[in-house]
Design a protein around this motif. Structure first.
Motif, short mmCIF file in Angstrom:
data_model
loop_
_atom_site.label_atom_id
_atom_site.label_comp_id
_atom_site.label_asym_id
_atom_site.label_seq_id
_atom_site.Cartn_x
_atom_site.Cartn_y
_atom_site.Cartn_z
N THR A 334 0.83 -1.19 0.00
CA THR A 334 0.00 0.00 0.00
C THR A 334 0.88 1.25 0.00
O THR A 334 2.06 1.19 0.33
N PRO A 335 0.31 2.41 -0.38
CA PRO A 335 1.12 3.63 -0.43
C PRO A 335 1.71 3.99 0.92
O PRO A 335 1.10 3.75 1.97
N ALA A 336 2.91 4.56 0.90
CA ALA A 336 3.54 5.04 2.14
C ALA A 336 2.65 6.07 2.80
O ALA A 336 2.03 6.90 2.12
N ARG A 337 2.58 6.06 4.11
CA ARG A 337 1.69 6.98 4.82
C ARG A 337 2.35 7.68 5.99
O ARG A 337 1.69 8.36 6.78
N TYR A 338 3.68 7.52 6.14
CA TYR A 338 4.40 8.16 7.23
C TYR A 338 5.42 9.16 6.69
O TYR A 338 6.23 8.81 5.83
N ALA A 339 5.35 10.38 7.20
CA ALA A 339 6.37 11.40 6.92
C ALA A 339 7.28 11.47 8.14
O ALA A 339 7.44 10.49 8.86
N ALA A 340 7.88 12.61 8.40
CA ALA A 340 8.78 12.76 9.55
C ALA A 340 7.95 13.05 10.80
O ALA A 340 7.67 14.20 11.12
N GLY A 341 7.55 12.02 11.49
CA GLY A 341 6.80 12.17 12.74
C GLY A 341 5.31 12.04 12.61
O GLY A 341 4.64 11.61 13.55
N LEU A 342 4.74 12.42 11.47
CA LEU A 342 3.30 12.38 11.28
C LEU A 342 2.90 11.25 10.33
O LEU A 342 3.69 10.82 9.49
N GLN A 343 1.67 10.80 10.46
CA GLN A 343 1.09 9.86 9.52
C GLN A 343 -0.13 10.52 8.88
O GLN A 343 -0.66 11.52 9.40
N THR A 344 -0.58 10.00 7.76
CA THR A 344 -1.69 10.64 7.05
C THR A 344 -2.64 9.60 6.48
O THR A 344 -2.26 8.46 6.22
N PHE A 345 -3.89 10.00 6.31
CA PHE A 345 -4.88 9.21 5.59
C PHE A 345 -5.96 10.15 5.09
O PHE A 345 -6.09 11.29 5.57
N THR A 346 -6.70 9.70 4.10
CA THR A 346 -7.79 10.48 3.54
C THR A 346 -9.07 9.69 3.69
O THR A 346 -9.14 8.52 3.30
N LEU A 347 -10.10 10.31 4.25
CA LEU A 347 -11.38 9.67 4.48
C LEU A 347 -12.48 10.64 4.09
O LEU A 347 -12.45 11.81 4.50
N ASN A 348 -13.41 10.17 3.28
CA ASN A 348 -14.50 11.02 2.79
C ASN A 348 -13.98 12.29 2.12
O ASN A 348 -14.57 13.37 2.25
N GLY A 349 -12.84 12.16 1.43
CA GLY A 349 -12.27 13.28 0.71
C GLY A 349 -11.48 14.26 1.57
O GLY A 349 -10.94 15.23 1.04
#
Length: 403
Positions: A334-349
């Motif tokens: 799956t696509p990488a989702r961690y930057a330097a310290g933070l994580q990310t995701f997209t839900l409902n746009g």
């Protein structure tokens, strides 16, 4: 790679489940300069800069998401929502089953891996002060700690979980047995002992080529803070972040297994079905990756200050929102989702950035849109530490992002 709605929900659930799925001077205002790639493998991916309007707060949905203490079983839950698009605060359940005291929004709790955001912020402050280069190998900065056969691992690769370090050796107890966990909850670990647990096997992958969430990366970063400052990393976090932001109910407990402020108790389901109060727990096994204590109001203040640029100059803050290049993917593809310290995701746009955290009896998260239209900090108290925690986080974030 195109993902179906069901697959996207699975990816978001994985992103929200954290470690369960993965197994002294103040900040400087450095001059603006281009931020290098965060993986050493091509152009890094920056977060989109165009704001996406968030929906109005759906308070009934938030109440319903928080009120469900049965799927899975929780003893308490609390949520604080803020930002330019609205504010709301709610609590459910009991802080202490022995007394029946209801949970309060000012109660503190163990924040687990949210600790990593504090560690990353200090590391990036040191980068801004030119005391550290993110492309330096950690072996040069912490000589003799990792085996000489390991390839060079940069500070950036620790920050964004692309280090490829080996799996840890098994702990000296059965992690599937709640009784065994309880018996070992006062065990004392040194960070060097934690690092030694990954020093025996082969590398998982070439550093910078894949991403795998690993707590040991942040144990090494906390050790690096201590080497560069000459102070314990918790003292550095206190001096640089907690005191300037007046976070009076946030702490790095060190060797103290207790929580001293009014707090939510954590409980663990035992094999016979009973619940054991697991609040007192030596957190040295987590150390720089997850030992801190805080409350929702303090975490909201920290998140606001961080995203507003109060703690880092622009270039270093941008690193927290810059993912590795597209070809660097999680080990599951799956696509990488961690930057330097933070994580990310997209839900409902809606794209959110932040961090989840877990310890026995505790699960928490802090997330915000980058423009801070919506910020959210929540904590809940599961009686089992398993993938069910992702269900709760997904339920709450659905309510936060859906009209």
């Amino acid at each position: 790679m195109s993902l179906s709605p069901l697959s996207r929900r699975a990816v978001v659930g994985a992103a929200l489940s954290g470690a369960v799925v993965a197994a002294t001077a103040g900040p400087a205002g450095a001059a603006s300069r281009p931020a290098p790639s965060l993986s050493g493998g091509g152009p890094a991916r920056r977060s989109p800069s165009t704001p996406v309007p968030v929906p109005p707060l759906n308070v009934p949905a938030l109440r319903a998401a928080l009120a469900d203490l049965e799927h899975p079983q929780l003893t308490a839950a609390q949520l604080r929502v803020s930002g330019s698009a609205g504010r709301w605060c709610g609590t459910e359940g009991v802080a202490d089953r022995a007394t029946g005291r209801a949970v309060h929004e000012r109660d503190t709790f163990r924040i687990g891996s949210i600790t990593k955001v504090f560690v990353a912020t200090v590391v990036l402050q040191l980068v801004a002060e030119r005391r550290l280069s993110p492309e330096q190998p950690v072996q040069r900065l912490l000589p003799g700690l990792l085996p000489s056969r390991f390839p060079p691992i940069t500070v950036t690769q620790l920050l964004n979980h692309t280090s490829g370090l080996p799996d840890e050796q098994a702990p000296p107890y059965d992690p599937s047995s709640p009784e065994d966990i309880a018996r070992h909850r006062y065990d004392r670990w040194t960070p060097e002992q934690l690092v030694a647990r990954v020093s025996h096997g082969p590398m998982k992958f070439t550093p910078g080529t894949k991403q795998e969430y690993r707590g040991i990366n942040y144990v090494l970063l906390a050790l690096l803070i201590e080497r560069l400052t000459g102070c314990r990393y918790g003292e550095v976090i206190t001096h640089r972040i907690l005191r300037p932001l007046d976070l009076r109910h946030t702490a790095v407990p060190g060797n103290d297994p207790r929580i001293h402020w009014p707090h939510v108790h954590g409980y663990m389901r035992m094999s016979d079905g009973s619940l054991l109060d697991i609040t007192k727990f030596d957190q040295s096994a987590a150390w720089g990756e997850g030992e801190m204590i805080s409350r929702t109001g303090d975490l909201e203040r920290f998140l606001t200050a961080l995203f507003s640029g109060e703690l880092l100059p622009p270039d270093e803050l941008e690193r927290m929102f810059t993912l590795p290049p597209d070809e660097v993917r999680m080990t599951d593809g799956t696509p990488a989702r961690y930057a330097a310290g933070l994580q990310t995701f997209t839900l409902n746009g809606i794209t959110l950035w932040g961090k989840t955290g877990e310890r026995y009896g505790y699960s928490s998260a802090m997330f915000a849109t980058r423009d801070q239209q919506r910020r959210a900090v929540f904590s809940f108290n599961p009686t089992r530490r398993d993938a069910g925690q992702a269900q709760v986080s997904l339920r709450i974030t659905e309510a936060l992002t859906k009209a």
